[in-house]
Design an enzyme around this catalytic site. Structure first.
Site, short mmCIF file in Angstrom:
data_model
loop_
_atom_site.label_atom_id
_atom_site.label_comp_id
_atom_site.label_asym_id
_atom_site.label_seq_id
_atom_site.Cartn_x
_atom_site.Cartn_y
_atom_site.Cartn_z
N ARG A 90 -26.97 -28.01 9.81
CA ARG A 90 -26.39 -26.58 9.07
C ARG A 90 -27.41 -25.82 8.53
O ARG A 90 -27.32 -24.63 8.39
CB ARG A 90 -25.46 -27.30 7.93
CG ARG A 90 -24.87 -26.04 6.83
CD ARG A 90 -24.19 -26.66 5.83
NE ARG A 90 -23.68 -25.60 4.89
CZ ARG A 90 -22.65 -25.61 3.80
NH1 ARG A 90 -22.28 -26.99 3.58
NH2 ARG A 90 -22.28 -24.44 3.06
N ASN A 144 -14.87 -27.02 10.70
CA ASN A 144 -15.26 -25.73 10.69
C ASN A 144 -16.02 -25.75 12.15
O ASN A 144 -16.54 -26.58 12.44
CB ASN A 144 -16.02 -25.26 9.56
CG ASN A 144 -15.28 -24.79 8.54
OD1 ASN A 144 -14.04 -24.14 8.74
ND2 ASN A 144 -15.37 -25.19 7.34
N CYS A 164 -7.17 -24.57 6.25
CA CYS A 164 -8.28 -23.93 5.43
C CYS A 164 -8.06 -23.88 4.02
O CYS A 164 -6.80 -23.91 3.73
CB CYS A 164 -8.78 -22.86 6.17
SG CYS A 164 -10.21 -21.94 5.10
N HIS A 194 -11.14 -17.66 8.16
CA HIS A 194 -12.23 -17.19 7.63
C HIS A 194 -12.43 -15.40 7.77
O HIS A 194 -13.40 -14.97 7.72
CB HIS A 194 -13.83 -17.79 7.97
CG HIS A 194 -14.01 -18.96 7.47
ND1 HIS A 194 -14.82 -20.00 7.59
CD2 HIS A 194 -12.81 -19.81 6.56
CE1 HIS A 194 -14.77 -21.08 6.92
NE2 HIS A 194 -13.52 -20.89 6.30
N TYR A 244 -15.14 -14.46 2.86
CA TYR A 244 -16.04 -14.25 4.17
C TYR A 244 -15.86 -12.99 4.48
O TYR A 244 -17.09 -12.59 5.37
CB TYR A 244 -15.30 -15.29 4.97
CG TYR A 244 -15.58 -16.78 4.86
CD1 TYR A 244 -16.70 -17.39 5.03
CD2 TYR A 244 -14.59 -17.29 4.08
CE1 TYR A 244 -16.97 -18.79 4.95
CE2 TYR A 244 -14.83 -18.75 3.96
CZ TYR A 244 -15.97 -19.30 4.39
OH TYR A 244 -16.18 -20.82 4.12
#
Length: 425
Positions: A90, A144, A164, A194, A244
């Protein structure tokens, strides 16, 4: 009832366990299996999970294992919350895109593509093990990027629904501002995972009074501050975008901001070290306050509600609950393919999730949804089949990239940072 959590060694798992314990009348779990290859983490998380159940008087049994096939065997529902490559991967996703002047984020843009490409093959392998050992189980995907992962599962014929926490987070926030119970707030939530907007906030039911104009008039400053967008932008849109959307509406400002501070992955990695130390304390028997800063607020409530609706015995008098989920479009947004995955209110029962009708989407939003859907299709193709040309095509199609020089540089970096995960690289 047996539930299995793949990625059960996550520091986030105690939030889920706390929800299962508190809401046991809604979802009567008899056996909860936590599955994870990280033995040390799993032992710490599993120990705290058992203490949480014990403190709250939950009679269910908690089992830990690193064996996916054994763990999911006979399960009624399998929850996916894995992170392939961990926080180290990440951190890369959030940093190397910045070198090319693009947003570095784990689910959006080039970083999101990298995560999808690492994740989809692993999730599909797990889903095949579920199909073999628990053919009637529902797969609930938190992993995700939820839209792409859920699309991969549904395309492969699995019984899957994506989830989500953006919608339930807005529901709870709006309920506090309106001083009503969360169950009284129903959202006209529409878009892709998102990439969503709240076009209405209705009291009492899906057809109730729309109080969104009142919310914006009375609480617009607070809402805008939470979204890190100027109030004037919210007022001009006339809707509440998910946070987002800031990556799209303020891309260059976000890139500058991200370049001046540690990555979110670095912050979470440090937080996880502290949480794991806490989890090792045999006196700890509840989720610590620090966990609220980890992310994923209200996931446990959303997960319990979704699993309960999917697993509830059918009766002629019950027609399902309305929940915001990720599921097949099937004409909901007519300008998208039927096999696209949209995030909208849907009626959920033992047959799955059926989207409710959605009023036509305004061009200001529809154009972006169509473009990102095209990107997601290309991203899934790249995840399934690999190849630099497919990576490049997905990056070039993404609205946050869209220039061939950026797409070329990002392709080089994405492949270089993920060779260990790509058999073709």
């Amino acid at each position: 009832m047996k539930l299995a959590v793949v990625g059960g060694g996550s520091t986030y798992t105690p939030e889920l366990v706390d929800g299962f314990a508190r809401l046991r009348d809604t979802l009567p779990v008899e056996e909860l299996v936590l599955i994870d290859p990280a033995a040390e983490r799993l032992e710490l998380v599993g120990g705290l999970a058992r203490r949480i159940f014990a403190k709250q008087g939950h009679p269910g049994r908690i089992v830990t294992t690193d064996d996916v096939a054994a763990g999911v065997a006979g399960a009624d529902a399998v929850l996916l919350q894995l992170r392939v490559g961990g926080q180290a991967a990440r951190n890369q996703d959030e940093t190397w895109p910045l070198e090319c002047g693009c947003v570095g984020q784990e689910t959006t843009g080039a970083g999101g593509l990298a995560k999808a490409m690492r994740t989809v093959p692993v999730v599909l392998d797990i889903a095949e093990q579920v199909r073999r050992t628990a053919p009637d189980a529902w797969i609930i995907d938190f992993t995700n990027p939820v839209g792409i992962v859920t699309r991969a599962l549904l395309r492969a014929g699995h019984r899957a629904v994506g989830l989500c926490n953006v919608a339930i987070g807005f529901q709870r926030k709006f309920a506090r501002l309106l001083d009503v119970a969360p169950e009284q707030v129903h959202l006209d939530h529409v878009g892709l995972n998102h990439l969503t907007w709240e076009r209405g906030v209705r009291l009492g039911g899906p057809d109730g009074e729309d109080v969104l104009p009142r919310l914006l008039a009375e609480h617009g400053d607070a809402i805008a501050e939470d979204l890190h967008l100027p109030r004037r932008v919210i007022d001009r849109l006339g809707v509440v975008p998910s946070y987002y959307l800031r990556y799209y509406y303020a891309h260059d400002a976000v890139v500058r901001e991200l370049g001046t501070k540690p990555s979110r992955a670095a912050e979470v990695a440090e937080m996880e070290k502290q949480l794991l130390r806490m989890y090792g304390d045999p006196a700890l028997d509840e989720k610590p306050e620090l966990l609220s800063r980890r992310g994923g607020a209200f996931y446990s409530e959303a997960a319990v509600a979704l699993a309960a609706s999917l697993l509830r015995p059918q009766s002629p008098s019950w027609r399902g609950d309305v929940q915001v989920v990720n599921t097949l479009n099937n004409g909901t947004l007519p300008f998208l393919p039927d096999d696209a995955v949209v995030e909208v209110p849907a009626r959920v029962d033992g047959t799955g999730a059926t989207p409710l009708p959605v009023p036509p989407l305004e061009p200001l939003f529809a154009g972006l949804v169509a473009a990102v859907t095209a990107y997601e299709d290309l991203a899934l193709t790249a995840a399934l089949h690999g190849g630099r040309d497919r990576v490049f095509a997905a990056l070039l199609a993404h609205p946050l990239i869209g220039q061939y020089e950026y797409a070329e540089k990002l392709t080089d970096r994405l492949v270089a940072h993920n060779r260990e995960h790509f058999a073709w690289a």
